[in-house]
Design a protein around this motif. Structure first.
Motif, PDB file in Angstrom:
ATOM      1  N   ARG A   1       0.847  -1.200   0.000  1.00  0.00           N
ATOM      2  CA  ARG A   1       0.000   0.000   0.000  1.00  0.00           C
ATOM      3  C   ARG A   1       0.875   1.240   0.000  1.00  0.00           C
ATOM      4  O   ARG A   1       1.786   1.357   0.825  1.00  0.00           O
ATOM      5  CB  ARG A   1      -0.885   0.011   1.244  1.00  0.00           C
ATOM      6  N   PRO A   2       0.606   2.159  -0.939  1.00  0.00           N
ATOM      7  CA  PRO A   2       1.453   3.350  -0.997  1.00  0.00           C
ATOM      8  C   PRO A   2       1.308   4.221   0.253  1.00  0.00           C
ATOM      9  O   PRO A   2       0.322   4.108   0.964  1.00  0.00           O
ATOM     10  CB  PRO A   2       0.969   4.087  -2.244  1.00  0.00           C
ATOM     11  N   GLY A   3       2.311   5.036   0.472  1.00  0.00           N
ATOM     12  CA  GLY A   3       2.272   5.933   1.620  1.00  0.00           C
ATOM     13  C   GLY A   3       3.084   5.391   2.771  1.00  0.00           C
ATOM     14  O   GLY A   3       3.499   4.241   2.753  1.00  0.00           O
ATOM     15  N   PRO A   4       3.320   6.251   3.776  1.00  0.00           N
ATOM     16  CA  PRO A   4       4.177   5.829   4.875  1.00  0.00           C
ATOM     17  C   PRO A   4       3.484   4.796   5.766  1.00  0.00           C
ATOM     18  O   PRO A   4       2.360   4.997   6.206  1.00  0.00           O
ATOM     19  CB  PRO A   4       4.446   7.134   5.632  1.00  0.00           C
ATOM     20  N   SER A   5       4.150   3.692   5.998  1.00  0.00           N
ATOM     21  CA  SER A   5       3.642   2.678   6.917  1.00  0.00           C
ATOM     22  C   SER A   5       4.502   2.738   8.175  1.00  0.00           C
ATOM     23  O   SER A   5       5.491   3.468   8.227  1.00  0.00           O
ATOM     24  CB  SER A   5       3.757   1.305   6.282  1.00  0.00           C
ATOM     25  N   ARG A   6       4.143   1.959   9.178  1.00  0.00           N
ATOM     26  CA  ARG A   6       4.954   1.930  10.390  1.00  0.00           C
ATOM     27  C   ARG A   6       6.380   1.521  10.056  1.00  0.00           C
ATOM     28  O   ARG A   6       7.355   2.111  10.505  1.00  0.00           O
ATOM     29  CB  ARG A   6       4.355   0.954  11.405  1.00  0.00           C
ATOM     30  N   ARG A   7       6.499   0.493   9.210  1.00  0.00           N
ATOM     31  CA  ARG A   7       7.819  -0.023   8.829  1.00  0.00           C
ATOM     32  C   ARG A   7       8.640   1.031   8.078  1.00  0.00           C
ATOM     33  O   ARG A   7       9.813   1.267   8.385  1.00  0.00           O
ATOM     34  CB  ARG A   7       7.618  -1.265   7.954  1.00  0.00           C
ATOM     35  N   ALA A   8       7.988   1.714   7.103  1.00  0.00           N
ATOM     36  CA  ALA A   8       8.708   2.706   6.300  1.00  0.00           C
ATOM     37  C   ALA A   8       9.186   3.862   7.174  1.00  0.00           C
ATOM     38  O   ALA A   8      10.285   4.389   6.991  1.00  0.00           O
ATOM     39  CB  ALA A   8       7.824   3.222   5.179  1.00  0.00           C
ATOM     40  N   MET A   9       8.345   4.238   8.151  1.00  0.00           N
ATOM     41  CA  MET A   9       8.735   5.351   9.024  1.00  0.00           C
ATOM     42  C   MET A   9       9.922   4.967   9.897  1.00  0.00           C
ATOM     43  O   MET A   9      10.813   5.783  10.129  1.00  0.00           O
ATOM     44  CB  MET A   9       7.550   5.793   9.876  1.00  0.00           C
ATOM     45  N   GLU A  10       9.921   3.744  10.362  1.00  0.00           N
ATOM     46  CA  GLU A  10      11.049   3.288  11.180  1.00  0.00           C
ATOM     47  C   GLU A  10      12.331   3.281  10.356  1.00  0.00           C
ATOM     48  O   GLU A  10      13.385   3.753  10.798  1.00  0.00           O
ATOM     49  CB  GLU A  10      10.784   1.882  11.731  1.00  0.00           C
ATOM     50  N   ILE A  11      12.234   2.764   9.143  1.00  0.00           N
ATOM     51  CA  ILE A  11      13.439   2.681   8.308  1.00  0.00           C
ATOM     52  C   ILE A  11      13.919   4.077   7.919  1.00  0.00           C
ATOM     53  O   ILE A  11      15.121   4.338   7.875  1.00  0.00           O
ATOM     54  CB  ILE A  11      13.190   1.775   7.087  1.00  0.00           C
ATOM     55  N   SER A  12      12.975   5.003   7.673  1.00  0.00           N
ATOM     56  CA  SER A  12      13.376   6.393   7.403  1.00  0.00           C
ATOM     57  C   SER A  12      14.195   6.931   8.563  1.00  0.00           C
ATOM     58  O   SER A  12      15.230   7.567   8.378  1.00  0.00           O
ATOM     59  CB  SER A  12      12.143   7.272   7.211  1.00  0.00           C
ATOM     60  N   LEU A  13      13.726   6.632   9.772  1.00  0.00           N
ATOM     61  CA  LEU A  13      14.404   7.122  10.978  1.00  0.00           C
ATOM     62  C   LEU A  13      15.801   6.523  11.114  1.00  0.00           C
ATOM     63  O   LEU A  13      16.777   7.244  11.354  1.00  0.00           O
ATOM     64  CB  LEU A  13      13.558   6.791  12.211  1.00  0.00           C
ATOM     65  N   VAL A  14      15.917   5.194  10.938  1.00  0.00           N
ATOM     66  CA  VAL A  14      17.244   4.594  11.126  1.00  0.00           C
ATOM     67  C   VAL A  14      18.198   5.010  10.005  1.00  0.00           C
ATOM     68  O   VAL A  14      19.410   5.134  10.222  1.00  0.00           O
ATOM     69  CB  VAL A  14      17.200   3.043  11.269  1.00  0.00           C
ATOM     70  N   THR A  15      17.648   5.277   8.818  1.00  0.00           N
ATOM     71  CA  THR A  15      18.484   5.765   7.716  1.00  0.00           C
ATOM     72  C   THR A  15      19.083   7.123   8.070  1.00  0.00           C
ATOM     73  O   THR A  15      20.276   7.367   7.894  1.00  0.00           O
ATOM     74  CB  THR A  15      17.644   5.879   6.430  1.00  0.00           C
ATOM     75  N   GLU A  16      18.202   7.992   8.616  1.00  0.00           N
ATOM     76  CA  GLU A  16      18.648   9.303   9.076  1.00  0.00           C
ATOM     77  C   GLU A  16      19.777   9.170  10.086  1.00  0.00           C
ATOM     78  O   GLU A  16      20.815   9.822   9.993  1.00  0.00           O
ATOM     79  CB  GLU A  16      17.466   9.973   9.774  1.00  0.00           C
ATOM     80  N   LYS A  17      19.576   8.277  11.068  1.00  0.00           N
ATOM     81  CA  LYS A  17      20.575   8.101  12.133  1.00  0.00           C
ATOM     82  C   LYS A  17      21.854   7.474  11.598  1.00  0.00           C
ATOM     83  O   LYS A  17      22.928   7.696  12.156  1.00  0.00           O
ATOM     84  CB  LYS A  17      20.001   7.213  13.238  1.00  0.00           C
ATOM     85  N   ALA A  18      21.737   6.665  10.547  1.00  0.00           N
ATOM     86  CA  ALA A  18      22.929   6.019   9.987  1.00  0.00           C
ATOM     87  C   ALA A  18      23.755   6.997   9.171  1.00  0.00           C
ATOM     88  O   ALA A  18      24.977   6.883   9.097  1.00  0.00           O
ATOM     89  CB  ALA A  18      22.524   4.831   9.121  1.00  0.00           C
ATOM     90  N   LEU A  19      23.080   7.993   8.564  1.00  0.00           N
ATOM     91  CA  LEU A  19      23.798   8.914   7.673  1.00  0.00           C
ATOM     92  C   LEU A  19      24.307  10.159   8.401  1.00  0.00           C
ATOM     93  O   LEU A  19      25.337  10.720   8.032  1.00  0.00           O
ATOM     94  CB  LEU A  19      22.893   9.333   6.512  1.00  0.00           C
ATOM     95  N   THR A  20      23.576  10.585   9.436  1.00  0.00           N
ATOM     96  CA  THR A  20      23.926  11.833  10.124  1.00  0.00           C
ATOM     97  C   THR A  20      25.382  11.895  10.597  1.00  0.00           C
ATOM     98  O   THR A  20      26.034  12.908  10.398  1.00  0.00           O
ATOM     99  CB  THR A  20      22.948  12.100  11.287  1.00  0.00           C
ATOM    100  N   PRO A  21      25.949  10.816  11.225  1.00  0.00           N
ATOM    101  CA  PRO A  21      27.344  10.939  11.692  1.00  0.00           C
ATOM    102  C   PRO A  21      28.363  11.127  10.575  1.00  0.00           C
ATOM    103  O   PRO A  21      29.499  11.520  10.852  1.00  0.00           O
ATOM    104  CB  PRO A  21      27.597   9.622  12.440  1.00  0.00           C
TER     105      PRO A  21
END
Lengths: 239, 242
Positions: free
Chosen positions: B82-102
């Motif tokens: 299903r298109p749009g942000p899901s719980r899983r997609a939001m979590e992965i967006s967050l960990v991606t952010e945390k992985a790239l920020t440093p």
């Protein structure tokens, strides 16, 4: 002190995190960082070793306002004592009334009689704070409001190429097409001409330079292109 | 309990899938990259630094990195997503952010934002790793000031066998499976993402991380080559400044 060691070739492409040199006796230019004994590239670019100086010439990225740059901005907001100017970067610039006009302007009076919304202006950056607050002025030679003409936008990293050494490339285009051209360091270019055909040739020439900025002998190539398009003989400036 | 296990695609245990990497694939973006590992494809597009609104998100000390992870509806092997942000997609967006920020020097961009959009048109496990790897290349392409690149891979155990770069059939293997996605900054020698799914002992985890480091160095080499390939032509350019 030990002699520094150069680890990559001069004029090679480096990527972030790549160690370009070792040792303490280098002078760091833009785009490189010291980490302990190592000198590391912090962005993608072309590395230059000039004696002890290491500098990295950026090949991509948005415009970042720098002091003394002459840019072309757009009035995006009118404030109580000046204007907010869109600089095609993440940071808008502030143009204060006293940096723009010589006459006395009462506080709170209508400022649109000088610059209105969406007016384009040639301005010079007078100050950039570490928080990236940018101040510009329109007082100075060549700084003014732009009336008529057209605006095109190019990659700001290609601007030195469009201008050429001591303005050679830009002068050639101006001479060939008879257009009035102003190039802002932020990649905004203003072109005005009485002949729409010549205006179009100037636009196409600038687009070509932007795309082929890396080609050796670009000046000669553009010279030939302009002569063909305009049907005029153009004197080629010796650099 | 180490049972023998043959990988469905016939790879060696420490072998990663074939990789294709390309930089500068989205012309309207400030930086972009495509990263394909086996059947998993990730596109990353970077916009910015640009001004950040609403204003309360602005921070005068450093900029903000925003990541959006998105799997396209037709991308998976099973059902339509299903298109749009899901719980899983939001979590992965967050960990991606945390992985790239440093890896990024955000102090260079106060009050501004760098947006990273990751799209996955085709997936076969390891999507967050492919996304992070593509995003690191796209950030470098966008001229963002970085300390290091980031390379990511999943390592794991299937029936007690340590394997690198799991595919979906291995993740879903009917046996004892542990899946450990890892992001690694090669020059700084630091991990910026470590997630775990399944049961592993601490010795097993140590071993898995050693393998992840080894594999990430291979991936980083491919990232660097892709970036250099994109800008190689500028080598002949004369110096116009100074």
């Amino acid at each position: 002190m030990s002699r520094g060691k150069q680890l990559v070739k001069d004029k090679s492409i480096v990527v972030p995190g790549e160690v370009v040199a070792e040792g303490k006796d280098f002078i760091l230019g833009p785009g490189v960082r010291r980490e302990g004994n190592q000198i590391v590239a912090s962005r993608v670019g072309l590395i230059h070793f000039e004696g002890k100086l290491i500098k990295l010439i950026a090949l991509s990225g948005r415009y970042i306002p720098r002091r003394d740059d002459v840019i072309i901005g757009r009035i995006k907001e009118i404030l109580i004592n000046g204007w907010l100017v869109d600089t095609e970067s993440a940071y808008p610039a502030m143009l204060n009334v006293r940096d723009a006009v010589t006459e006395y302007v009462a506080k709170g009076s209508d400022l649109t009689r000088f610059f209105d919304f969406n007016d384009y202006i040639v301005c010079k950056i007078i100050n950039v704070t570490p928080q990236m607050l940018v101040d510009v002025t329109t007082k100075g030679p060549g700084l003014k409001k732009l009336i008529g003409g057209r605006i095109i936008k190019v990659n700001p990293n290609k601007v030195p190429r469009i201008i050429g050494k001591k303005g050679s490339m830009l002068n050639m285009i101006k001479q060939a097409t008879g257009c009035n051209i102003i190039v802002g360091q932020n990649g905004v270019i203003w072109i005005k001409s009485t002949d729409p055909k010549m205006e179009l040739i100037a636009v196409n020439t600038i687009k070509t330079i932007e795309e082929e900025s890396h080609v050796p002998g670009l000046t000669e190539k553009i010279h030939a292109y302009l002569e063909k398009e305009t049907g005029k003989k153009i004197k080629l400036q010796k650099e | 309990m180490k049972k023998s296990f043959k990988r469905p695609d016939g790879r060696a245990y420490d072998e990663i899938r074939p990789i294709k990497a390309e930089v500068g694939v989205v012309s309207r973006a400030d930086g972009s990259a495509r990263f394909q590992i086996g059947k998993t494809v990730a596109y990353a597009a970077v916009y910015g630094p640009r001004s950040l609104y609403p204003k309360f998100l602005q921070n005068p000390k450093h900029g903000l990195l925003r990541c959006y992870y998105n799997m396209l509806p037709f991308s998976s092997k099973g059902e339509r997503i299903r298109p749009g942000p899901s719980r899983r997609a939001m979590e992965i967006s967050l960990v991606t952010e945390k992985a790239l920020t440093p890896a990024i020097d955000l102090t260079k961009y106060p009050n501004a934002v760098v947006d990273v959009f990751i799209e996955l048109p085709q997936t076969d496990a390891g999507t967050r790793c492919a996304g992070i790897t593509a995003a690191a290349m796209a950030l470098a392409d966008a001229g963002i000031v970085m300390y290091d690149l980031v390379s990511a891979v999943a390592v794991g155990y299937v029936n007690g066998n340590l394997i690198a770069d799991l595919i979906y059939d291995e993740e879903a293997y009917p046996g004892e499976v542990a899946d450990i996605p890892v992001a690694y900054m090669p020059r700084r020698d630091k991990f910026s993402l470590l997630q775990m799914d399944g049961k592993v002992s601490s010795e097993q985890l140590q071993k898995a991380l050693e393998l992840a480091k080894k594999v990430c160095l291979q991936i980083c080499d491919i990232q660097r080559k892709a970036l250099k390939r994109r800008y190689e032509k500028y080598k002949l350019m004369e110096n116009m400044e100074g």
